[in-house]
Design a protein around this motif. Structure first.
Motif, short mmCIF file in Angstrom:
data_model
loop_
_atom_site.label_atom_id
_atom_site.label_comp_id
_atom_site.label_asym_id
_atom_site.label_seq_id
_atom_site.Cartn_x
_atom_site.Cartn_y
_atom_site.Cartn_z
N LEU A 174 -19.67 -15.01 4.56
CA LEU A 174 -18.27 -14.60 4.37
C LEU A 174 -17.77 -14.97 2.98
N LEU A 175 -18.21 -16.12 2.47
CA LEU A 175 -17.82 -16.53 1.12
C LEU A 175 -18.33 -15.54 0.09
N ILE A 176 -19.58 -15.11 0.25
CA ILE A 176 -20.15 -14.13 -0.68
C ILE A 176 -19.37 -12.81 -0.61
N SER A 177 -18.99 -12.41 0.61
CA SER A 177 -18.29 -11.13 0.78
C SER A 177 -16.88 -11.14 0.19
N MET A 178 -16.32 -12.33 -0.03
CA MET A 178 -14.95 -12.43 -0.54
C MET A 178 -14.88 -12.44 -2.06
N VAL A 179 -16.01 -12.51 -2.74
CA VAL A 179 -16.00 -12.53 -4.21
C VAL A 179 -15.50 -11.18 -4.73
N GLY A 180 -14.59 -11.22 -5.71
CA GLY A 180 -14.07 -9.99 -6.31
C GLY A 180 -12.65 -9.70 -5.87
N MET A 181 -12.26 -8.45 -5.96
CA MET A 181 -10.89 -8.02 -5.65
C MET A 181 -10.74 -7.71 -4.17
N SER A 182 -9.66 -8.21 -3.56
CA SER A 182 -9.35 -7.90 -2.17
C SER A 182 -9.03 -6.41 -2.04
N SER A 183 -9.59 -5.78 -1.01
CA SER A 183 -9.39 -4.34 -0.83
C SER A 183 -7.96 -4.01 -0.38
N VAL A 184 -7.23 -5.00 0.13
CA VAL A 184 -5.87 -4.75 0.63
C VAL A 184 -4.81 -5.27 -0.34
N SER A 185 -4.94 -6.53 -0.76
CA SER A 185 -3.90 -7.11 -1.61
C SER A 185 -4.17 -6.96 -3.10
N PRO A 443 -15.99 -7.79 4.78
CA PRO A 443 -14.92 -6.89 4.32
C PRO A 443 -14.29 -6.09 5.46
N ILE A 444 -15.09 -5.71 6.48
CA ILE A 444 -14.54 -4.96 7.62
C ILE A 444 -13.57 -5.84 8.40
N ILE A 445 -13.97 -7.10 8.66
CA ILE A 445 -13.10 -8.02 9.40
C ILE A 445 -11.81 -8.27 8.63
N GLU A 446 -11.95 -8.57 7.33
CA GLU A 446 -10.77 -8.92 6.53
C GLU A 446 -9.80 -7.75 6.39
N SER A 447 -10.30 -6.57 6.01
CA SER A 447 -9.40 -5.45 5.76
C SER A 447 -8.69 -5.01 7.04
N ASN A 448 -9.40 -4.97 8.16
CA ASN A 448 -8.75 -4.54 9.41
C ASN A 448 -7.79 -5.60 9.93
N PHE A 449 -8.10 -6.87 9.74
CA PHE A 449 -7.17 -7.92 10.16
C PHE A 449 -5.87 -7.85 9.35
N LEU A 450 -6.00 -7.68 8.03
CA LEU A 450 -4.80 -7.61 7.19
C LEU A 450 -3.97 -6.37 7.51
N ARG A 451 -4.63 -5.26 7.76
CA ARG A 451 -3.88 -4.04 8.12
C ARG A 451 -3.13 -4.24 9.44
N SER A 452 -3.79 -4.88 10.40
CA SER A 452 -3.12 -5.14 11.69
C SER A 452 -1.94 -6.07 11.51
N MET A 453 -2.10 -7.08 10.67
CA MET A 453 -0.99 -8.02 10.44
C MET A 453 0.17 -7.37 9.70
N ILE A 454 -0.13 -6.44 8.81
CA ILE A 454 0.95 -5.72 8.11
C ILE A 454 1.71 -4.85 9.10
N LYS A 455 0.98 -4.16 10.00
CA LYS A 455 1.64 -3.32 11.01
C LYS A 455 2.48 -4.17 11.96
N ALA A 456 1.93 -5.33 12.36
CA ALA A 456 2.60 -6.17 13.36
C ALA A 456 3.56 -7.18 12.74
N GLN A 457 3.73 -7.12 11.40
CA GLN A 457 4.61 -8.04 10.69
C GLN A 457 4.26 -9.51 10.99
N GLY A 458 2.96 -9.76 11.03
CA GLY A 458 2.48 -11.13 11.16
C GLY A 458 2.35 -11.65 12.58
#
Length: 501
Positions: A174-185, A443-458
Motif C-alpha cells: 500500500l505504501l508503494i501504491s501511494m507514491v505520486g499524485m493522489s487520483s482524487v485530491s 489505488p482502487i481502495i483509496e479512490s473508491n473510499f474517497l469518492r464514497s466519503m465525498i458523496k456521504a459527506q464523511g
C-alpha cells in the motif's frame, strides 16, 4: 455471433498464433527449470508485452503461465524437485511412480489432466464471467471499495501461518501504491522531490523486482555449487494414461470445478488449489493408504486442479479488476498499461477482446499435449543448462525490461531495490503475494473510499447503506476479525511454548 467471428479472426492471425506458440515454448522452458516459477516467467514476459497490442500481450502471458505450470511437473517426476509451487502437492506421487518404472505414465497423466482441468476452467470462465459482469454493473464506489478490501484481506488470510507478516507485507504494498499524485485530491505523496516519482511507481519494475530479481538473489548461492543430477530418459509417456484417467474420472472432474472456484478466490492460486484437491481426493478415496506411495489417483486430481485454478483466477480479474493471484495481478498491470481498465464495462466496451481472450485460453490448453510432449522429450537437455549461464542472462533481461518502461534509470534502481527487499522478506518468511496485490488494489481502495466519503459527506455508515455493500462489508470485517484472532492466538501459543521451555 458477429463478435465471436471477429474474435476468431483476431486470434487465428499468423502473428498471434506465432506469439502464443513462442510464449508457450518459453513457459515450458521456464517451468522445467527448478526454481524458475510460472510467476517469474510472467514477470519476464512483461517487458516484451510492453511493445505489443493488448491481445497478443495477454495471449503470451496466458500461454506461458499454462505451460510453465505443466512443465513444473517434469523435474518433479524426474528429480523429485518441483519446478513450480503448484507442482509440489504431487511431486512425491509422480517421482515414486517413476521409481516403479512408470515415469512416462506419470508425466502423461500430468499433461492430460492439466489439459482437462484447464478446459473445465475455461468453460466456467467463459460462462460465468459475463453473468457476473451483468450483476457488477449495479456496483457503486461503495461496493468496489469493500470488494477490493475483501480481496486484499483474503490474500492476507491465506498468505501463511503468520497473518501478522501478511499484514506487514500488505502495508508495504500500500505504501508503494501511494507514491505520486493522489487520483482524487491531487496531493503529492512520498515523492522526495524526485520528478520521476510524480506519476507514481510504474508497475513493471515493481513486478520484475518482486518476482524475478528476488528469485535470482535467492538462487545465486547455488550457482556452481549445486549440480542437478542427469534425469532418466522418458519412454512411452502416454501408456496407460487413458485407463487411469477413466478410473479416477470423478476426482479429475471434481478437481477441475473445485480448482476453478479456489482460483477465483483472491490470493489463493494454483498451488493452494492443487494441495486442497489432493487432500480432498485422499479423504474421499476408497484406498487412501496408497497415497504417498506412487498412486495415480492423487496425481489425476491435483494436476486437474492447478490449471483449472489459472482460469478461475481470471474471473475476478476481468469482472472486477481484483486479481485472483499474482499472475492475474500482472495481467491487470499489463491491461492498464494498454489503456484498458478491467471491470464489468469491459464486457460491453471490449466484448471482441474478451471473446478473443477466452479463445486464447482454449487454444493454450489444447496446446498443452503436443508442446508438453515436446518438453518431456527435451527434458534431459533443458535440465542440463548450467545456472551460471542462465541466471546472468535473466538478470540482464530484467534490467533492459525495467529501463524500457520509461527509458529511466530510476526504474532500474526501483526494480533492484524492491528485488532486494523481496529477497529479505522471503528469507524471513514474509509472503510476497499480499504486497503485490496491495500495489494493484491500493489505488482502487483509496479512490473508491474517497469518492464514497465525498458523496456521504464523511459519514462512514453510508458505506453500509446498500444491501450488496453491507454484505461485502460484513465479509471484509469478518475476515479482518479472523486475521486479528489468528495473530493473537499465534502470539499466545508462542508465549506458552517459550514459558514451558
Amino acid at each position: 455471433m458477429a463478435e465471436l467471428q471477429q474474435a476468431l479472426s483476431m486470434v487465428f492471425a499468423w502473428d498471434i498464433l506465432a506469439i502464443v506458440v513462442g510464449a508457450s515454448l518459453f513457459g515450458l522452458f521456464m517451468g522445467a527449470i527448478p526454481g524458475l516459477t510460472a510467476t517469474m516467467a510472467t514477470a519476464l514476459l512483461v517487458p516484451v508485452t510492453f511493445f505489443m497490442e493488448p491481445l497478443p500481450a495477454i495471449g503470451a502471458i496466458v500461454s506461458a503461465t499454462a505451460m510453465a505450470i505443466v512443465a513444473g511437473d517434469i523435474p518433479g517426476a524426474l528429480l523429485r524437485i518441483p519446478g513450480t509451487p503448484a507442482s509440489a502437492a504431487y511431486t512425491d506421487e509422480a517421482y515414486l511412480m517413476g521409481r516403479q518404472g512408470k515415469v512416462g505414465q506419470a508425466l502423461g497423466i500430468n499433461l492430460a489432466c492439466s489439459m482437462v482441468g484447464g478446459l473445465i476452467g475455461v468453460a466456467m470462465l467463459a460462462f460465468f464471467s459475463p453473468l457476473i459482469a451483468e450483476f457488477a454493473l449495479r456496483f457503486t464506489s461503495d461496493e468496489y471499495f469493500w470488494l477490493a478490501l475483501l480481496g486484499l484481506s483474503c490474500a492476507v488470510l491465506v498468505s501463511g501461518s503468520d497473518p501478522l507478516k501478511g499484514v506487514i507485507s500488505m502495508l508495504l504494498g500500500l505504501l508503494i501504491s501511494m507514491v505520486g499524485m493522489s487520483s482524487v485530491s491531487g496531493q503529492m505523496r512520498f515523492t522526495f522531490d524526485i520528478p520521476g516519482l510524480l506519476g507514481g511507481i510504474s508497475i513493471l519494475p515493481v513486478l520484475i523486482g518482486l518476482f524475478a530479481v528476488a528469485e535470482l538473489l535467492r538462487r545465486i548461492p547455488e550457482v556452481g555449487r549445486i549440480s542437478i543430477p542427469r534425469p532418466p530418459t522418458v519412454k512411452k509417456p502416454f501408456e496407460g494414461v487413458g485407463r487411469e484417467m477413466w478410473r479416477y474420472k470423478g476426482g479429475g472432474i471434481r478437481s477441475g470445478f473445485l480448482g476453478t472456484l479456489i482460483g477465483a478466490l483472491p490470493g489463493a492460486g494454483a498451488d493452494i488449489a492443487s494441495w486442497v484437491c489432493y487432500a480432498i481426493s485422499r479423504k474421499l478415496s476408497r484406498t487412501p493408504e496408497k497415497f504417498g506411495t506412487g498412486h495415480p489417483e492423487g496425481l489425476v486430481s491435483a494436476s486437474a486442479a492447478n490449471n483449472a485454478a489459472l482460469s478461475g483466477a481470471y474471473i475476478p480479474a476481468l469482472v472486477f479488476g481484483i486479481p485472483g493471484d499474482t499472475i492475474t495481478a500482472i495481467i491487470i498491470g499489463v491491461l492498464m498499461m494498454k489503456g484498458i481498465t478491467p471491470g464489468p464495462d469491459v464486457f460491453t466496451n471490449d466484448a471482441v477482446l474478451i471473446n478473443a481472450i477466452f479463445i486464447v485460453f482454449l487454444l493454450a490448453n489444447l496446446l498443452l499435449l503436443p508442446l508438453g510432449l515436446l518438453a518431456v522429450r527435451s527434458a534431459r537437455h533443458i535440465l542440463s543448462i548450467p545456472s551460471g549461464v542462465l541466471y546472468p542472462l535473466i538478470l540482464l533481461f530484467c534490467i533492459v525490461g525495467a529501463f524500457a518502461t520509461n527509458n529511466s534509470m530510476l526504474d532500474v534502481w526501483i526494480m533492484l531495490g524492491l528485488g532486494l527487499l523481496a529477497y529479505l522478506m522471503a528469507e524471513n518468511d514474509f509472503p510476497i503475494g499480499p504486497m503485490i496485490l496491495a500495489v494493484i488494489l491500493g489505488p482502487i481502495i483509496e479512490s473508491n473510499f474517497l469518492r464514497s466519503m465525498i458523496k456521504a459527506q464523511g459519514d462512514m455508515l453510508e458505506l453500509f447503506d446498500r444491501p450488496i455493500a453491507t454484505t461485502l462489508g460484513c465479509l471484509a470485517l469478518l475476515v479482518w476479525a479472523s486475521i486479528i484472532f489468528s495473530t493473537f492466538w499465534n502470539m499466545r501459543i508462542s508465549a506458552h511454548e517459550a514459558g514451558s521451555t
